[in-house]
Design a protein around this motif. Structure first.
Motif, PDB file in Angstrom:
ATOM      1  N   PHE A   1     -13.586 -39.266 -13.866  1.00  0.00           N
ATOM      2  CA  PHE A   1     -11.356 -39.680 -14.107  1.00  0.00           C
ATOM      3  C   PHE A   1     -11.179 -41.494 -14.219  1.00  0.00           C
ATOM      4  O   PHE A   1     -11.938 -42.256 -13.735  1.00  0.00           O
TER       5      PHE A   1
ATOM      6  N   PHE B   1      -5.807 -41.031 -10.223  1.00  0.00           N
ATOM      7  CA  PHE B   1      -6.698 -40.027 -11.132  1.00  0.00           C
ATOM      8  C   PHE B   1      -6.457 -39.684 -11.986  1.00  0.00           C
ATOM      9  O   PHE B   1      -5.328 -38.622 -11.892  1.00  0.00           O
ATOM     10  N   TYR B   2      -6.996 -39.370 -13.593  1.00  0.00           N
ATOM     11  CA  TYR B   2      -7.203 -38.962 -14.221  1.00  0.00           C
ATOM     12  C   TYR B   2      -8.327 -38.363 -15.430  1.00  0.00           C
ATOM     13  O   TYR B   2      -9.022 -39.050 -15.898  1.00  0.00           O
ATOM     14  N   ASN B   3      -7.705 -37.686 -15.862  1.00  0.00           N
ATOM     15  CA  ASN B   3      -8.666 -36.551 -16.941  1.00  0.00           C
ATOM     16  C   ASN B   3      -8.250 -36.106 -18.238  1.00  0.00           C
ATOM     17  O   ASN B   3      -6.794 -36.002 -17.916  1.00  0.00           O
TER      18      ASN B   3
ATOM     19  N   ASP C   1     -11.625 -28.315 -12.339  1.00  0.00           N
ATOM     20  CA  ASP C   1     -11.163 -28.793 -13.803  1.00  0.00           C
ATOM     21  C   ASP C   1     -12.194 -26.927 -15.177  1.00  0.00           C
ATOM     22  O   ASP C   1     -10.961 -27.217 -16.158  1.00  0.00           O
TER      23      ASP C   1
END
Length: 208
Positions: free
Chosen positions: A69, A96-98, A196
């Motif tokens: 992340f 946070f990110y993906n 996810d």
């Protein structure tokens, strides 16, 4: 910082604020980087300020970064996302990110109430810009067992979830707390990983 120090060099005189004079003095010591320690000191410490929300976010960074992340840094302008293709781009900084998820760290009792409207609107905006299918609120809880909440979005679809990290209570010693905390972190990360890979159904754009 120096401007704030200069404005507060004179002690508060107004009766309404007189009880805050010790806090003002402590804050000045912190801003001047003066050492605060136990022992024989002329100045007593009456309290200490800390940013719990920032500490919670940075703690999550230590366990989420190894999972891939990205943790943007608004103070350095690193890894922000842009709302618009043309100037002004309006850079924003999710926690946070993906590629698939936007994570929002909340130092709040979300096991007792819903995220407020501003938090909800913010994470949906980040999801839209990132074309992310999932937005997740991350929060601490003292409850041993926590059921993650999940809600489906209308419009372009997607899901909003809340995942809690259980903080062990009533520990025999610090070593026992560490062991329990590590086990809690593993469960926490596994639930995020499952999110996810979690498919969500297509949404009907018609309101109920």
């Amino acid at each position: 910082r120096q401007t704030i120090i200069n404005r507060n060099l004179r002690p508060v005189k107004h009766p309404y604020y007189s009880e805050y004079s010790h806090l003002q003095k402590l804050c000045l010591q912190i801003l001047r980087h003066k050492k605060l320690k136990y022992g024989q000191e002329n100045d007593k410490v009456y309290g200490l300020l800390f940013d719990g929300a920032w500490l919670w976010e940075e703690y999550l960074h230590t366990i989420l970064s190894p999972q891939g992340f990205i943790h943007p840094q608004n103070k350095t302008g690193k890894n922000g996302i842009y709302l618009f293709k043309t100037p002004p781009h309006c850079c924003r900084y999710p926690d946070f990110y993906n590629d698939n998820i936007v994570l929002d760290a909340k130092y709040k009792h979300l096991d007792e109430r819903e995220p407020d409207r501003n938090d909800m609107h913010q994470i949906i905006s980040y999801m839209y810009v990132r074309q992310a299918r999932t937005g997740v609120f991350l929060f601490p809880t003292k409850k041993a067992a926590q059921t993650d909440s999940q809600r489906q979005l209308y419009g372009y679809g997607g899901q909003i979830r809340s995942i809690a990290l259980s903080i062990p209570q009533n520990n025999e010693n610090f070593g026992n707390f560490i062991n329990k905390m590590q086990a809690s972190e593993i469960k926490f990360i596994n639930r995020i990983k499952q999110t996810d890979n979690h498919p969500y159904p297509q949404q009907n754009p018609t309101n109920p």
